[in-house]
Design an enzyme around this catalytic site. Structure first.
Site, PDB file in Angstrom:
ATOM      1  CE  LYS A   8       0.504   1.530   4.361  1.00  0.00           C
ATOM      2  NZ  LYS A   8       0.805   2.891   4.828  1.00  0.00           N
ATOM      3  CB  THR A  20      -1.855   4.904   2.631  1.00  0.00           C
ATOM      4  OG1 THR A  20      -2.028   4.093   3.778  1.00  0.00           O
ATOM      5  CG2 THR A  20      -0.482   5.490   2.684  1.00  0.00           C
TER       6      THR A  20
END
Ligand SMILES: NC(=O)C1=CN([C@@H]2O[C@H](COP(=O)(O)OP(=O)(O)OC[C@H]3O[C@@H](n4cnc5c(N)ncnc54)[C@H](O)[C@@H]3O)[C@@H](O)[C@H]2O)C=CC1
Ligand SMILES: O=C(CO)COP(=O)(O)O
Length: 326
Positions: A190, A247
């Site tokens: 991620k 994120t």
């Protein structure tokens, strides 16, 4: 009554400091270990850490640079950057002479070896019981007691449950799992994908492109996860999709902020750790070794290494052949 009354956090950066606060809130005896004696003494007396400004450390948290003191704890949390985790565990190894849970809190994959964090722990400290904690959780939110939820995985479900009991509180809710690999893949990938999305936002490609890139990023994270044996529910859970959503949507993320600066043609923020920068090359090596296509991560790696310009990388992604959605 928990089996793990005392907790040591190794690495006094933003995340280590936030996790020390979490453990204290859960009622544990907490030691926060900083490798630099001056840094430890400064935090111990001021009760704050410049890496996490504005957060006051609870008075009962012991801050030290004495490793032997920290290593006495019933469980250890390693909160160094991923590429330094082996060094930290190597130092601890001679103190770990019986089974002790050692929880990796870093997100990344080791350069050179392609090893995930719990494999590095197992190799460096053979008596350790490796575990991993990961999920959508900014250090600042966590330290301030904003509600957060993460995944905590260990090989043994009973152990993972006990660790959850030891660290959990109403504002920090770990969910236990035995899918260590799934949790590690989500956390590592991620960060790379957040750089890509940050670049797209910095280039003003629009909200639709942001959603498309995040989703196609998730598709490649899932492909790699499946190839390496991760469970579907882990990849769509807190440590996978959950952390990706966080994120890829917030400039509070250092990885997203790095991408944003690159996309705008500005200097990246100085002195901020963006793990995705270190993970990108090793992630694509790992994917290639499994014959898994990760075009978004590949684009990030080529931009960061200077092999491609941002515009060429975007054009490369947009002109890929049309295909079935999978
Ligand atoms: N900051 C955050 O919101 C979160 C960070 N993480 C992860 O936690 C890890 C650490 O990140 P941050 O604490 O944010 O970074 P940071 O840059 O604030 O702190 C890193 C700390 O590790 C220390 N360190 C470096 N090498 C060391 C070694 N060999 N032994 C002991 N200490 C060492 C540094 O002195 C520094 O204090 C990264 O993998 C990051 O992805 C995970 C979740 C949230
Ligand atoms: O891992 C994190 C949130 O879950 C922190 O993200 P950054 O490292 O991008 O700041």
């Amino acid at each position: 009554m928990t089996a793990f009354q005392s907790v040591a956090v190794i690495g006094a950066g933003a995340w280590g400091t936030a996790l020390a606060t979490v453990a204290a809130r859960a009622g544990r005896e907490v030691t926060l270990w900083a490798r630099n004696a001056e840094h430890a003494a400064r935090i111990a007396s001021s009760r704050d850490n410049p890496r996490l400004p504005g957060v006051q450390l609870a008075p009962e948290i012991v801050v030290t640079s004495e490793l032997a003191l920290a290593a006495r704890a019933d469980m250890l949390l390693i909160a160094t950057p991923a590429q330094h985790l082996r060094g930290a565990v190597n130092m601890l190894a001679s103190h770990i002479t019986k089974p002790v849970p050692v929880i990796a809190c870093a997100k990344g994959i080791e350069h050179g070896t392609h090893k995930f964090m719990t494999d590095v722990i197992a190799e460096a400290a053979p008596h350790a019981q490796p575990a991993i904690l990961s999920g959508p959780s900014f250090a600042d939110d966590v330290a301030r007691g904003q509600p957060t939820a993460v995944t905590l995985a260990a090989k043994d479900d009973a152990l993972a449950s006990q660790l959850v009991q030891a660290l959990g509180s109403p504002t920090f809710r770990p969910y236990h799992s035995t899918d260590i690999r799934g949790v590690e893949i989500g956390g590592a990938a991620k960060n790379v994908l957040a750089i890509a999305v940050g670049i797209a936002v910095g280039r003003k490609l629009g909200a639709s492109a942001q959603a498309a890139l995040t989703t196609r990023g998730f598709a490649e994270l899932t492909r790699l996860g499946r190839a390496l044996g991760a469970r579907g529910e882990t990849l769509t859970g807190l440590s996978g999709l959950g952390d990706l959503i966080l994120t890829c949507a917030s400039p509070q993320s250092r990885n997203f902020a790095l991408g944003l600066a690159l996309g705008r043609g500005e200097q990246p923020p100085a002195g901020k750790l963006a793990e995705g920068e270190f993970t990108a090359p090793v992630l694509i090596e790992l994917a290639a070794s499994q014959s898994i296509e990760m075009p978004v991560s590949e684009a990030v790696a080529s931009i960061l290494s200077g092999r491609s310009t941002i515009d060429a990388a975007i054009s490369g992604l947009l002109t890929r052949p049309f295909k079935a959605e999978e």
